[in-house]
Scaffold this motif. Structure first.
Motif, mmCIF file in Angstrom:
data_model
loop_
_atom_site.group_PDB
_atom_site.id
_atom_site.type_symbol
_atom_site.label_atom_id
_atom_site.label_comp_id
_atom_site.label_asym_id
_atom_site.label_seq_id
_atom_site.Cartn_x
_atom_site.Cartn_y
_atom_site.Cartn_z
ATOM 1 N N ILE A 1 7.978 8.451 -3.111
ATOM 2 C CA ILE A 1 6.694 7.497 -1.925
ATOM 3 C C ILE A 1 6.215 7.577 -3.395
ATOM 4 C CG2 ILE A 1 5.638 7.664 0.091
ATOM 5 C CD1 ILE A 1 7.728 9.533 0.772
ATOM 6 N N PHE A 2 5.817 5.666 -3.480
ATOM 7 C CA PHE A 2 4.528 4.878 -3.680
ATOM 8 C C PHE A 2 3.078 4.753 -2.945
ATOM 9 C CE2 PHE A 2 8.217 4.690 -5.760
ATOM 10 C CZ PHE A 2 8.189 4.767 -7.351
ATOM 11 N N LEU A 3 2.293 5.493 -2.996
ATOM 12 C CA LEU A 3 1.045 5.372 -2.121
ATOM 13 C C LEU A 3 0.203 4.235 -3.384
ATOM 14 C CD1 LEU A 3 -0.170 8.378 -0.439
ATOM 15 C CD2 LEU A 3 -0.585 5.824 0.525
ATOM 16 N N VAL B 1 0.286 -1.396 -0.061
ATOM 17 C CA VAL B 1 -0.124 0.106 0.218
ATOM 18 C C VAL B 1 0.910 1.280 -0.324
ATOM 19 C CG1 VAL B 1 -1.385 1.296 1.859
ATOM 20 C CG2 VAL B 1 -1.763 -1.006 1.341
ATOM 21 N N LEU B 2 2.197 1.574 0.869
ATOM 22 C CA LEU B 2 2.522 2.358 1.473
ATOM 23 C C LEU B 2 4.323 1.945 0.871
ATOM 24 C CD1 LEU B 2 3.381 5.385 2.050
ATOM 25 C CD2 LEU B 2 3.505 3.802 3.803
ATOM 26 N N GLU B 3 5.146 2.727 -0.349
ATOM 27 C CA GLU B 3 6.434 2.168 -0.267
ATOM 28 C C GLU B 3 7.081 3.700 -0.365
ATOM 29 O OE1 GLU B 3 5.918 -0.043 -4.389
ATOM 30 O OE2 GLU B 3 8.549 -0.993 -3.786
ATOM 31 N N PHE B 4 8.842 3.431 0.511
ATOM 32 C CA PHE B 4 9.661 4.008 0.187
ATOM 33 C C PHE B 4 10.299 4.207 0.060
ATOM 34 C CE2 PHE B 4 9.281 7.998 3.467
ATOM 35 C CZ PHE B 4 8.143 8.053 3.481
ATOM 36 N N LYS B 5 10.500 4.600 -0.760
ATOM 37 C CA LYS B 5 12.306 4.145 -2.032
ATOM 38 C C LYS B 5 13.522 5.498 -1.494
ATOM 39 C CE LYS B 5 10.834 0.802 -5.194
ATOM 40 N NZ LYS B 5 9.763 0.416 -6.095
ATOM 41 N N GLU B 6 14.058 4.551 -1.151
ATOM 42 C CA GLU B 6 15.954 5.805 -1.086
ATOM 43 C C GLU B 6 14.949 7.229 -0.123
ATOM 44 O OE1 GLU B 6 19.358 4.559 -1.147
ATOM 45 O OE2 GLU B 6 17.977 2.947 -1.068
ATOM 46 N N VAL B 7 14.127 7.896 0.418
ATOM 47 C CA VAL B 7 13.556 8.383 0.990
ATOM 48 C C VAL B 7 14.543 9.727 1.651
ATOM 49 C CG1 VAL B 7 11.743 10.178 1.897
ATOM 50 C CG2 VAL B 7 11.157 8.348 0.256
#
Ligand code: ADP
Ligand code: MG
Length: 223
Positions: free
Chosen positions: A66-68, A5-11
């Motif tokens: 960030i992917f929602l 549902v939620l993904e943080f990538k190298e934030v």
């Protein structure tokens, strides 16, 4: 398995103003699976509220993405951003953030897109406090205020509920009770709790947990 549902990538998040530059989050990577209950704990100043603002689309990462629901937040228009925030994200804050002059039920119905009193009452029943529907926030205990905030977060059937310090000033017993309610509702949504509480043992309720320290996120491996 469902997509997260939620993904943080190298934030990476920096606060950069005339006075100073501060790195609040660095190289944060994690994801949250559908219908799971997740928690990030970290002391004051570790970056939890910064994460919260990024997730609720009130701020953008300095670098990373960030992917929602599989959508990159960097690519959202301003209007899409507010639609997503309103329809897909439920929020909870430390003090419940209730309107003081509205009853519990009116507070719960305030952000409801398709107004449906019966449905709001059903959510109160699920959280076992429908008898308090006509009470004003000032007459509710901290625990009932948080239940009201939880019910309000649920009204639009969000894909994610994110809670910044929801245990606020609850004692240990009520903290565990609120955690039991998070566990109860996780099948209807997906939950991420941000909290500085590292005393209470939440292990048995959580699908995943992380520690945030000086802006760096560490996953705790469950055994
Ligand atoms: P927490 O919620 O875990 O206490 P925050 O995300 O509020 O952590 O803060 C992380 C760091 O970022 C702290 O050092 C804080 O002072 C700083 N910070 C937070 N918000 C801002 C801002 N708007 N401008 C500058 N610095 C900020
Ligand atoms: Mg905070």
């Amino acid at each position: 398995m469902d997509r997260p549902v939620l993904e943080f990538k190298e934030v990476h998040k920096e606060y950069d103003d005339a006075e100073m530059k501060l790195i609040a989050l660095s190289e944060v990577n994690f994801n949250v699976q559908k219908n799971s209950l997740n928690m990030i704990t970290g002391p004051a100043g570790s970056g939890k509220t910064t994460l919260f603002h990024l997730i609720i689309l009130m701020d953008l990462p300095s670098t990373g993405d960030i992917f929602l629901n599989n959508e990159s937040v960097l690519e959202l228009s301003l209007s899409k951003r507010s639609v997503l925030r309103r329809e897909k994200i439920g929020t909870m804050l430390r003090w419940g953030n209730l309107m003081p002059y509205l009853t519990a039920l009116e507070n719960i119905m305030l952000p409801m897109i398709n107004k449906n009193e019966q449905k709001a009452i059903q959510i109160m029943e699920l959280l076992e406090f429908s008898k308090k529907k006509d009470m004003l926030p000032k007459d509710l205990t901290h625990f009932d205020k948080q239940k009201t905030a939880m019910a309000r977060a649920l009204v639009n059937e969000p894909s994610l509920i994110v809670a910044d310090e929801p245990f606020g000033d609850l004692n240990n017993e009520k903290t565990i009770k609120l955690m039991e309610l998070f566990h109860k509702i996780k099948n209807e949504t997906t939950i991420l709790i941000l909290s500085d509480d590292n005393d209470t043992n939440f292990d048995k309720y959580l699908d995943s947990s992380f520690i945030l320290e000086n802006g760096k996120l560490i996953k705790i491996n469950k055994n």
